[in-house]
Design a protein around this motif. Structure first.
Motif, PDB file in Angstrom:
ATOM      1  N   LEU A 403      20.335  32.930  12.630  1.00 23.12           N
ATOM      2  CA  LEU A 403      21.504  32.531  13.410  1.00 23.12           C
ATOM      3  C   LEU A 403      22.707  33.431  13.135  1.00 23.12           C
ATOM      4  CD1 LEU A 403      21.531  28.622  13.392  1.00 23.12           C
ATOM      5  CD2 LEU A 403      21.418  30.109  15.378  1.00 23.12           C
ATOM      6  N   TYR A 404      22.896  33.785  11.863  1.00 19.53           N
ATOM      7  CA  TYR A 404      24.046  34.619  11.511  1.00 19.53           C
ATOM      8  C   TYR A 404      23.926  36.001  12.149  1.00 19.53           C
ATOM      9  CZ  TYR A 404      27.468  37.217   8.787  1.00 19.53           C
ATOM     10  OH  TYR A 404      28.522  38.011   8.428  1.00 19.53           O
ATOM     11  N   ASP A 405      22.733  36.601  12.069  1.00 17.76           N
ATOM     12  CA  ASP A 405      22.538  37.928  12.656  1.00 17.76           C
ATOM     13  C   ASP A 405      22.750  37.897  14.166  1.00 17.76           C
ATOM     14  OD1 ASP A 405      22.006  38.973  10.193  1.00 17.76           O
ATOM     15  OD2 ASP A 405      19.829  38.995  10.433  1.00 17.76           O
ATOM     16  N   LEU A 406      22.233  36.849  14.818  1.00 15.30           N
ATOM     17  CA  LEU A 406      22.383  36.730  16.268  1.00 15.30           C
ATOM     18  C   LEU A 406      23.858  36.653  16.658  1.00 15.30           C
ATOM     19  CD1 LEU A 406      21.317  36.172  19.168  1.00 15.30           C
ATOM     20  CD2 LEU A 406      21.266  33.738  18.545  1.00 15.30           C
ATOM     21  N   ARG A 407      24.574  35.721  16.052  1.00 13.01           N
ATOM     22  CA  ARG A 407      25.962  35.495  16.443  1.00 13.01           C
ATOM     23  C   ARG A 407      26.891  36.603  15.956  1.00 13.01           C
ATOM     24  NH1 ARG A 407      25.702  29.001  15.010  1.00 13.01           N
ATOM     25  NH2 ARG A 407      24.335  28.447  16.758  1.00 13.01           N
ATOM     26  N   ASP A 408      26.497  37.294  14.889  1.00  7.46           N
ATOM     27  CA  ASP A 408      27.320  38.392  14.406  1.00  7.46           C
ATOM     28  C   ASP A 408      27.268  39.577  15.359  1.00  7.46           C
ATOM     29  OD1 ASP A 408      29.079  39.353  12.355  1.00  7.46           O
ATOM     30  OD2 ASP A 408      27.497  40.737  11.725  1.00  7.46           O
ATOM     31  N   ASN A 409      26.247  39.628  16.186  1.00  2.00           N
ATOM     32  CA  ASN A 409      26.115  40.713  17.164  1.00  2.00           C
ATOM     33  C   ASN A 409      26.664  40.332  18.534  1.00  2.00           C
ATOM     34  OD1 ASN A 409      24.349  43.254  16.291  1.00  2.00           O
ATOM     35  ND2 ASN A 409      23.645  41.470  15.129  1.00  2.00           N
ATOM     36  N   ILE A 410      27.266  39.148  18.610  1.00  2.00           N
ATOM     37  CA  ILE A 410      27.846  38.681  19.872  1.00  2.00           C
ATOM     38  C   ILE A 410      29.340  38.486  19.693  1.00  2.00           C
ATOM     39  CG2 ILE A 410      27.876  36.825  21.582  1.00  2.00           C
ATOM     40  CD1 ILE A 410      24.977  36.247  20.922  1.00  2.00           C
ATOM     41  N   GLY A 411      30.116  39.063  20.591  1.00  2.00           N
ATOM     42  CA  GLY A 411      31.552  38.812  20.624  1.00  2.00           C
ATOM     43  C   GLY A 411      31.864  37.966  21.835  1.00  2.00           C
ATOM     44  N   ILE A 412      32.632  36.895  21.633  1.00  2.00           N
ATOM     45  CA  ILE A 412      32.877  35.977  22.743  1.00  2.00           C
ATOM     46  C   ILE A 412      34.355  35.635  22.840  1.00  2.00           C
ATOM     47  CG2 ILE A 412      32.248  34.012  21.262  1.00  2.00           C
ATOM     48  CD1 ILE A 412      31.268  32.596  23.842  1.00  2.00           C
ATOM     49  N   ALA A 413      34.894  35.787  24.020  1.00  2.00           N
ATOM     50  CA  ALA A 413      36.246  35.325  24.324  1.00  2.00           C
ATOM     51  C   ALA A 413      36.072  34.050  25.136  1.00  2.00           C
ATOM     52  CB  ALA A 413      37.022  36.370  25.104  1.00  2.00           C
ATOM     53  N   MET A 414      36.345  32.917  24.501  1.00  3.81           N
ATOM     54  CA  MET A 414      35.992  31.641  25.091  1.00  3.81           C
ATOM     55  C   MET A 414      36.975  31.202  26.167  1.00  3.81           C
ATOM     56  SD  MET A 414      34.744  29.464  21.764  1.00  3.81           S
ATOM     57  CE  MET A 414      33.374  30.017  20.743  1.00  3.81           C
ATOM     58  N   GLN A 415      36.478  30.331  27.023  1.00  2.00           N
ATOM     59  CA  GLN A 415      37.294  29.771  28.095  1.00  2.00           C
ATOM     60  C   GLN A 415      38.440  28.944  27.512  1.00  2.00           C
ATOM     61  OE1 GLN A 415      35.086  27.122  30.600  1.00  2.00           O
ATOM     62  NE2 GLN A 415      36.542  27.272  32.292  1.00  2.00           N
ATOM     63  N   ASP A 416      38.130  28.139  26.491  1.00  2.00           N
ATOM     64  CA  ASP A 416      39.146  27.352  25.800  1.00  2.00           C
ATOM     65  C   ASP A 416      39.600  28.158  24.590  1.00  2.00           C
ATOM     66  OD1 ASP A 416      40.796  25.402  24.818  1.00  2.00           O
ATOM     67  OD2 ASP A 416      39.190  24.184  23.954  1.00  2.00           O
ATOM     68  N   VAL A 417      40.699  28.887  24.737  1.00  2.00           N
ATOM     69  CA  VAL A 417      41.152  29.803  23.690  1.00  2.00           C
ATOM     70  C   VAL A 417      41.661  29.012  22.493  1.00  2.00           C
ATOM     71  CG1 VAL A 417      42.765  31.637  23.106  1.00  2.00           C
ATOM     72  CG2 VAL A 417      41.755  31.540  25.395  1.00  2.00           C
ATOM     73  N   PHE A 418      41.147  29.344  21.317  1.00  2.00           N
ATOM     74  CA  PHE A 418      41.620  28.720  20.088  1.00  2.00           C
ATOM     75  C   PHE A 418      42.137  29.811  19.169  1.00  2.00           C
ATOM     76  CE2 PHE A 418      41.471  27.205  15.790  1.00  2.00           C
ATOM     77  CZ  PHE A 418      41.869  25.882  15.879  1.00  2.00           C
ATOM     78  N   LEU A 419      43.407  29.675  18.763  1.00  2.00           N
ATOM     79  CA  LEU A 419      44.001  30.595  17.799  1.00  2.00           C
ATOM     80  C   LEU A 419      44.362  29.819  16.542  1.00  2.00           C
ATOM     81  CD1 LEU A 419      46.368  32.714  20.081  1.00  2.00           C
ATOM     82  CD2 LEU A 419      44.008  33.202  19.414  1.00  2.00           C
TER      83      LEU A 419
END
Length: 582
Positions: A403-419
Motif C-alpha cells: 500500500l505504501y509503495d502504491l500510494r507513494d507513487n501517486i500524487g493527488i490533488a483532492m476535490q475537498d482541499v485539506f490544508l
C-alpha cells in the motif's frame, strides 16, 4: 483479546515501578498502626503508670513515623503518576497509529468527535485509575486488614463486634458495581455525541453563520448537552443511593467502639490505653467503608473507558496490506481497469468499467455529479476495493501491491482541499518534507501559486489557518496542486483541481502540466471542457458506466453528453460534425 488484557499489555512494562509503589504503600499503611500503639502507651504507661521518662522516646517515635509517612506521601503519588503517564503515552500512541491505518469505511462509520473523545476523556479516565485508584484501593485494603489484626490482638470480642458490618458492605459494593455499569456506558456514549456535535459545529461555523442558524444550532446543542447532563445525573442518582449507606456503616463503627468498648473499659476487660489505641485505628476502618462507593464509581468509569477505547482500536480495516505484498519502489504509471464494479450501501456506484492508460498518457474524466468519477480514483489509490473486477498498475493488481509503495507513487490533488495548520511551505512539502526550498518554489510556480504566496507578509513561512482559513478557494486548490506536483509521482490525479480558478490561470496550469519533466500518467477529473480537451483519452461517465470515450474531436463528432456540455460551456449551436475544427 479482551479489553482488560489489552490494557494490561500497556501496564506490563511498568510492573516493577507499580510493584515498588505498592511496597511503598505497604510501608505507609504499616506505619499507620504505630501512632495508635504509641498513643495507647502514653495513656497507660505515662499518664496512668507515671513512667514520665518514657515520654520523650515515645514522642520521638511519633515524630519519626510522621516524618517518614510524609516522605512516602510524596514518592508514592509521583511514582504512580509516572506509571500512568507512561501507560497513557503508549496507549494513545498505539490508538493513533491504528487510526492512521484505518480505511475510508472506518471514518465513514465514526464521527471525528467520537474518536477525539477516545483520545481525551476516556484516556484521562485510564490515567486517573492508574495514578490514583490502584494505590488508593490497595492502601485502603491494607488499612482495613492491619487495623483488624491490631484490634484482634487487643480484644477479640471487640474486633468481632466490628467485623460484623463488613459482609453488608461487601454485598452493597457488589450491587452498586452491577447497577452503575450501564449508567457509565450511557455517560460515555452521550459524551462522545456531545463532543462530536461541538467539533462539527465549530468546524462548520462559517456555514452556520452564512445561514443565520445560530439559534437552531443552540437548540440542538442544548439537546445534546441535556442528554449528557441527564446521563451524569442518572449515574449520580445511583451512587448517591449507596454512598450514604457506606457512610452510615462507617459511623456505626464509632458507635460500637464508644458503647461496647467503653463498657468493656468500665468492666476492666479493656484498659483506657487500649481503648485509645482502638480509637486510633477507627479511621483505618472507617475510610475503606466510606470510600468503597467512590472506588466502585472510579473503577467502573475506568472499565467503561477501556472498553470504548479498545472497541475503536480493535476495528479492523477492510483495506489492508497484503500478507505477501509485492514491493515496487518506483512505478511506470500504466493503469488498467478490468470490468470493475463497485457498490456502497446497496447502491451500484460503478458497473463494468474498463479502460487502459499507458504510462505518460493524460486521461480526462467527465460526467454528472454522482456518476462515479471520484470513485474511480479511490479504487486506483486503493482507498476502497472493487466489488468485482481488477484494478491494475503496471500490470499488477493493486490488491497485491504494498500500500505504501502504491500510494507513494501517486500524487493527488483532492476535490475537498485539506490544508494543515502549518506554513505554506510545510503544506506544499508535505509529501516530501526533506526536499530543498527550490523544489517547493518550482512546484508552486507550476501551480501558479508563487505570485500570491510571495505577496503575503511572511511569504512561504505564512501560517495557514485550520483547513486553509484565510485563503480563497482558488489559492487552496493551487497549493494542493503544488503539493501533488512536488511528489513527482508516476501517477498524478487532479480531482476537479481548477474549478475555483479563472480561465487564464487554468490555461497556465494546463501548459505547466504538459511541460512536466519525466513521464507522468495524469488523470484529470473536471466539469470544464477546457481542462479535458487536450487529454489523450476522455471518459464520459453516466450512472457508473462509461457512456462515451475518445479524444476531444471524436467526442464532439459523436454528439453525445460531451458535445452537449461543450455546447453549453462555449455557447455554440450547430452541427456537431463541425466541432472538431473549433
Amino acid at each position: 483479546m479482551t479489553p482488560m488484557k489489552w490494557f494490561y499489555s500497556f501496564l506490563k512494562p511498568y510492573r516493577p515501578r507499580i510493584l515498588l509503589g505498592l511496597i511503598l504503600v505497604t510501608f505507609l499503611a504499616a506505619l499507620a498502626i504505630v501512632n495508635p500503639i504509641v498513643s495507647g502507651m502514653v495513656v497507660d504507661d505515662v499518664i496512668q503508670g507515671g513512667a514520665y521518662d518514657r515520654l520523650p522516646a515515645l514522642l520521638a517515635v511519633l515524630l519519626l513515623v510522621t516524618a517518614v509517612r510524609s516522605v512516602l506521601r510524596f514518592f508514592v503519588p509521583y511514582n504512580f503518576e509516572v506509571c500512568s503517564q507512561g501507560v497513557l503515552y503508549r496507549m494513545r500512541d498505539a490508538v493513533y497509529r491504528k487510526l492512521l491505518l484505518e480505511d475510508f469505511a472506518f471514518y465513514d462509520r465514526n464521527r471525528t468527535g467520537d474518536l477525539m473523545s477516545r483520545q481525551t476523556g476516556d484516556m484521562d479516565a485510564v490515567r486517573h485509575f492508574v495514578a490514583n485508584i490502584i494505590s488508593s484501593i490497595y492502601e485502603n485494603i491494607l488499612y482495613l486488614c492491619f487495623a483488624l489484626i491490631m484490634v484482634f490482638t487487643i480484644n477479640t470480642k471487640l474486633a468481632i463486634s466490628m467485623i460484623c458490618l463488613f459482609p453488608f458492605t461487601i454485598l452493597l459494593t457488589f450491587v452498586q458495581f452491577r447497577h452503575i455499569k450501564p449508567a457509565f456506558h450511557k455517560i460515555r456514549t452521550h459524551f462522545s455525541s456531545l463532543n462530536a456535535f461541538a467539533q462539527e459545529n465549530i468546524s462548520g461555523n462559517r456555514v452556520v453563520k452564512a445561514f443565520a442558524k445560530e439559534d437552531y444550532e443552540k437548540e440542538k446543542f442544548d439537546r445534546e448537552n441535556d442528554g449528557y447532563r441527564d446521563a451524569e445525573l442518572g449515574a449520580s442518582e445511583i451512587w448517591s443511593r449507596y454512598v450514604p449507606v457506606f457512610e452510615f456503616f462507617s459511623n456505626i463503627l464509632t458507635v460500637v467502639l464508644m458503647l461496647y468498648g467503653g463498657l468493656m473499659a468500665i468492666r476492666g476487660e479493656l484498659t483506657l490505653g487500649n481503648l485509645v489505641t482502638v480509637n486510633g485505628y477507627l479511621w483505618m476502618l472507617n475510610m475503606p467503608l466510606r470510600m468503597a462507593g467512590w472506588f466502585v464509581n472510579d473503577t467502573q468509569r475506568f472499565i467503561t473507558s477501556v472498553e470504548k477505547i479498545y472497541a475503536t482500536y480493535s476495528a479492523e480495516p477492510e483495506i489492508r496490506r497484503p500478507q505477501h505484498a509485492l514491493e515496487r519502489k518506483y512505478l511506470q504509471g500504466g493503469v488498467e481497469f478490468r470490468n470493475v464494479s463497485y457498490r456502497a450501501q446497496d447502491r451500484d456506484i460503478l458497473e463494468n468499467v474498463s479502460f487502459t492508460a499507458r504510462p505518460g498518457q493524460t486521461i480526462g474524466i467527465l460526467g454528472p455529479t454522482g456518476s462515479g468519477k471520484s470513485t474511480i480514483m479511490n479504487l486506483l489509490c486503493r482507498f476502497r476495493d472493487p466489488a468485482e473486477g481488477e484494478v491494475l498498475v503496471d500490470g499488477v493488481n493493486v490488491r497485491d501491491m504494498d500500500l505504501y509503495d502504491l500510494r507513494d507513487n501517486i500524487g493527488i490533488a483532492m476535490q475537498d482541499v485539506f490544508l494543515f495548520s502549518d506554513t505554506i511551505e510545510g503544506n506544499i512539502a508535505y509529501g516530501r518534507p526533506d526536499c530543498p526550498f527550490e523544489k517547493v518554489k518550482k512546484a508552486a510556480i507550476a501551480a501558479d501559486a508563487n505570485h500570491f504566496i510571495q505577496a503575503m507578509p511572511d511569504g512561504y513561512d505564512t501560517i495557514v489557518g485550520e483547513r486553509g482559513v484565510g485563503l480563497s478557494g482558488g489559492q487552496k486548490q493551487r497549493i494542493s496542486l503544488a503539493r501533488a506536483l512536488l511528489k513527482d509521482p508516476a501517477i498524478l490525479i487532479l480531482d476537479d483541481t481548477t474549478s475555483a480558478v479563472d480561465m487564464e490561470t487554468e490555461s497556465y496550469i494546463q501548459t505547466q502540466l504538459k511541460n512536466l519533466e519525466g513521464a507522468h500518467t495524469i488523470f484529470i477529473i473536471a466539469y470544464r471542457i477546457s481542462s479535458l480537451k487536450d487529454a489523450d483519452q476522455i471518459l464520459v461517465l453516466d450512472h457508473g458506466r462509461i457512456a462515451e470515450r475518445g479524444t476531444h474531436e471524436e467526442l464532439l463528432r459523436n454528439g453525445g453528453y460531451y458535445a452537449r456540455v461543450y455546447d453549453h460551456q462555449y455557447h455554440r449551436k450547430g452541427d456537431p460534425s463541425h466541432y472538431g475544427t473549433q
